[in-house]
Design an enzyme around this catalytic site. Structure first.
Site, PDB file in Angstrom:
ATOM      1  N   LYS A 118       0.845  -1.169  -0.015  1.00  0.00           N
ATOM      2  CA  LYS A 118       0.061   0.044  -0.025  1.00  0.00           C
ATOM      3  C   LYS A 118       0.862   1.269  -0.008  1.00  0.00           C
ATOM      4  O   LYS A 118       1.837   1.333   0.703  1.00  0.00           O
ATOM      5  CB  LYS A 118      -0.840   0.061   1.300  1.00  0.00           C
ATOM      6  CG  LYS A 118      -1.945   1.166   1.437  1.00  0.00           C
ATOM      7  CD  LYS A 118      -3.368   0.830   0.547  1.00  0.00           C
ATOM      8  CE  LYS A 118      -4.044   1.970   0.258  1.00  0.00           C
ATOM      9  NZ  LYS A 118      -3.369   2.670  -0.723  1.00  0.00           N
ATOM     10  N   LYS A 122       4.563   2.123   8.383  1.00  0.00           N
ATOM     11  CA  LYS A 122       3.496   2.972   8.683  1.00  0.00           C
ATOM     12  C   LYS A 122       2.101   2.086   8.674  1.00  0.00           C
ATOM     13  O   LYS A 122       1.201   2.085   9.901  1.00  0.00           O
ATOM     14  CB  LYS A 122       3.194   4.094   7.606  1.00  0.00           C
ATOM     15  CG  LYS A 122       2.367   5.092   8.066  1.00  0.00           C
ATOM     16  CD  LYS A 122       2.150   6.014   6.831  1.00  0.00           C
ATOM     17  CE  LYS A 122       3.287   6.810   6.389  1.00  0.00           C
ATOM     18  NZ  LYS A 122       2.978   7.734   5.189  1.00  0.00           N
ATOM     19  N   LYS A 153       5.231   1.971  -2.923  1.00  0.00           N
ATOM     20  CA  LYS A 153       5.309   3.114  -3.345  1.00  0.00           C
ATOM     21  C   LYS A 153       5.538   3.454  -4.987  1.00  0.00           C
ATOM     22  O   LYS A 153       6.050   2.584  -5.476  1.00  0.00           O
ATOM     23  CB  LYS A 153       6.267   4.123  -2.926  1.00  0.00           C
ATOM     24  CG  LYS A 153       5.991   5.488  -2.700  1.00  0.00           C
ATOM     25  CD  LYS A 153       4.866   5.904  -1.293  1.00  0.00           C
ATOM     26  CE  LYS A 153       4.641   7.274  -1.371  1.00  0.00           C
ATOM     27  NZ  LYS A 153       4.066   7.684  -0.031  1.00  0.00           N
ATOM     28  N   THR A 196      -5.119  12.941   5.960  1.00  0.00           N
ATOM     29  CA  THR A 196      -3.874  13.309   6.611  1.00  0.00           C
ATOM     30  C   THR A 196      -3.586  14.321   7.754  1.00  0.00           C
ATOM     31  O   THR A 196      -3.390  13.950   8.608  1.00  0.00           O
ATOM     32  CB  THR A 196      -2.731  13.495   5.433  1.00  0.00           C
ATOM     33  OG1 THR A 196      -2.851  12.475   4.484  1.00  0.00           O
ATOM     34  CG2 THR A 196      -1.326  13.440   6.094  1.00  0.00           C
ATOM     35  N   ASN A 212      -2.095  20.347   0.508  1.00  0.00           N
ATOM     36  CA  ASN A 212      -3.505  19.768   0.911  1.00  0.00           C
ATOM     37  C   ASN A 212      -3.184  19.455   2.603  1.00  0.00           C
ATOM     38  O   ASN A 212      -4.089  19.760   3.207  1.00  0.00           O
ATOM     39  CB  ASN A 212      -3.555  18.392   0.172  1.00  0.00           C
ATOM     40  CG  ASN A 212      -4.721  17.528   0.794  1.00  0.00           C
ATOM     41  OD1 ASN A 212      -5.706  18.295   0.732  1.00  0.00           O
ATOM     42  ND2 ASN A 212      -4.553  16.267   0.707  1.00  0.00           N
ATOM     43  N   SER A 253      -7.434   5.415   3.403  1.00  0.00           N
ATOM     44  CA  SER A 253      -7.338   4.639   2.501  1.00  0.00           C
ATOM     45  C   SER A 253      -7.692   3.158   2.722  1.00  0.00           C
ATOM     46  O   SER A 253      -8.591   2.441   1.937  1.00  0.00           O
ATOM     47  CB  SER A 253      -5.943   4.558   2.077  1.00  0.00           C
ATOM     48  OG  SER A 253      -5.624   5.702   1.249  1.00  0.00           O
TER      49      SER A 253
HETATM   50  N1  GLU Z   1       0.895   9.062   0.226  1.00  0.00           N
HETATM   51  C1  GLU Z   1       0.372   8.386   1.610  1.00  0.00           C
HETATM   52  C2  GLU Z   1       1.389   8.391   2.532  1.00  0.00           C
HETATM   53  O1  GLU Z   1       2.487   8.539   2.383  1.00  0.00           O
HETATM   54  C3  GLU Z   1      -1.045   7.800   1.541  1.00  0.00           C
HETATM   55  C4  GLU Z   1      -0.798   6.326   0.919  1.00  0.00           C
HETATM   56  C5  GLU Z   1      -2.032   5.565   1.060  1.00  0.00           C
HETATM   57  O2  GLU Z   1      -2.973   6.167   1.177  1.00  0.00           O
HETATM   58  O3  GLU Z   1      -1.905   4.547   0.345  1.00  0.00           O
HETATM   59  O4  GLU Z   1       1.100   7.708   3.574  1.00  0.00           O
END
Ligand code: GLU
Length: 424
Positions: free
Chosen positions: A68, A92, A104, A188, A219, A348
């Site tokens: 993810k 995370k 990523k 976030t 954002n 998400s």
């Molecule tokens: N890009 C965001 C992060 O770094 C969200 C990633 C997601 O929702 O999968 O946490």
């Protein structure tokens, strides 16, 4: 040679290891990403010419579930950065106990120089290039720096065309009309706000109308500024990639957000004073300093100048490992990124669950579940930090590492197969 971003990130893991119960085998499995894909993304520019961009998708680990993590559109995107961001996502999702691994992706492009139609072509071409390695049960992308709802909409549509079926759970952060969830675009900042509130005086020292400085007015940074103002904080300075604005008495954040929406930048602000040197923003005296832009903002050359009581990492990796040591020595508390910005990936997860169930979640349900999860994990991290006398960052990495280690060991360790190493 300066250490790679990944080497820098791994130092945090090494700091956490002595505190964590993790097997040598699990540790060994974490040494490198599961897979690294580099693709070329050719698109037709509006003027008829051809442009070819480099794109990436890294799956760092998927022991706990599908990988993810977001997709970044930024000129500095490369394999080291994407791998590091996938590595952070792995920890995370483990820290938040989401049923995901870490991934990523990104494209080395400056979206600010492209038309909307060109960005659409890149978004679609990216998905065409990585379609074989993503999927609702394999690897689930989302927005990151330089991408948002619009791009996710094009991407999920492209994926549906390629697979010839509707698979909304392949991507999160989609527009509501395409299976998105209410509250994802503010997730976030909402998550960071809950973390800040849950830590309370530990961060502010009980100051009245605590001061806040925010680097990055995109954002997450801009929405967090509003939430903090509404809760009685004083946002004294904010910056974007072009300008920094300061008012020691507190800025009118609503006016600044309107200005940024209308003009695209903080330059010539309607309130506050534009700072001559935007870099000085980071060194203002404040209770909370919130780096909400890119990695590496606080480094060995400015860490000694920071005059904040606490740093809240809303960006991914905004404090380098060396700066971390300096801030720690100076008694400055750091709320680590894998906790502070985990609200995005947590919502998400709700979106992915909603899509897989063919359901529609209401805003209240999202808000309540997010708050519960953020507060619970923040309290766990704070408790461990207190019990062991370790920084919040180390505590967060210990918890994540143990969760990952447990999952890895459950797939079998040497002990299970009778110990003794190789036979015959
Ligand atoms: N890009 C965001 C992060 O770094 C969200 C990633 C997601 O929702 O999968 O946490």
């Amino acid at each position: 040679m300066s250490p790679s971003l990944l080497d820098d990130a791994r130092r945090r893991l090494e700091m956490a290891r002595p505190e964590a119960e993790i097997s040598d085998e699990a540790w060994a499995r974490l040494a490198m990403p599961r897979s690294t894909l580099k693709v070329s993304i050719p698109i037709r520019r509006d003027d008829g010419s051809l442009a070819v961009y480099a794109g990436y998708r890294v799956r760092y680990d998927s022991t706990r579930g599908p990988a993810k993590g977001g997709i970044r559109f930024h000129p500095d995107v490369g394999v080291d950065e994407t791998t590091t961001l996938a590595f952070w996502m792995t920890f995370k999702t483990a820290l938040m106990d989401l049923p995901f691994g870490g991934g990523k992706g990104g494209v080395a492009v400056n979206p600010k120089e492209l038309s909307v139609a060109e960005i659409e072509r890149i978004s679609r071409a990216y998905i065409a290039a990585v379609a074989d390695t993503i999927g609702p049960d394999v690897d689930v992308p989302a927005p990151d720096v330089g991408t948002g709802e619009l791009e996710m909409g094009w991407m999920v549509d492209e994926y549906a065309k390629i697979r010839r079926q509707s698979l909304p759970a392949v991507i999160t952060g989609k527009p509501l009309a395409l299976g998105g969830i209410p509250g994802r675009s503010s997730a976030t900042s909402d998550g960071a706000f809950h973390v800040i509130q849950a830590l309370g005086e530990r961060l502010t020292g009980g100051a009245e109308a605590p001061r806040v400085v925010i680097q990055g007015f995109g954002n997450a940074g801009a929405q967090l500024a509003s939430l903090l103002v509404d809760a009685g904080y004083r946002v004294i300075a904010v910056s974007d990639s072009r300008a920094a604005v300061h008012d020691p008495n507190g800025l009118d954040v609503a006016k600044l957000r309107k200005h940024k929406d209308e003009t695209g930048a903080l330059t010539d602000p309607p309130v506050g004073r534009e700072m001559d040197d935007p870099a000085e923003l980071l060194t203002l005296e404040t209770e909370l300093l919130v780096p909400a832009a890119l990695q590496g903002a606080i480094h060995k050359d400015n860490a000694w100048e920071i005059q904040a009581r606490a740093v809240v990492e809303v960006a991914n990796g905004p404090v380098t490992a060396t700066a971390d040591d300096i801030l720690d020595e100076r008694g400055i508390e750091i709320v680590p990124d894998i906790l502070a910005n985990a609200g995005g990936v947590t919502v998400s997860w709700f979106e992915w669950v909603q899509n897989r169930q063919g359901d529609r979640w209401k805003p209240d349900r999202v808000a309540q579940r997010l708050e519960e999860r953020m507060v619970a994990e923040t309290e766990r991290v704070a408790r461990l930090a207190e019990d062991r006398g370790i920084p919040l960052r180390t505590a967060a990495w210990v918890l994540a590492l143990e969760r990952l280690g447990e999952a890895m060991d459950a797939t079998g360790t040497e002990r299970l197969y009778g110990g003794g190493g190789k036979k015959g």
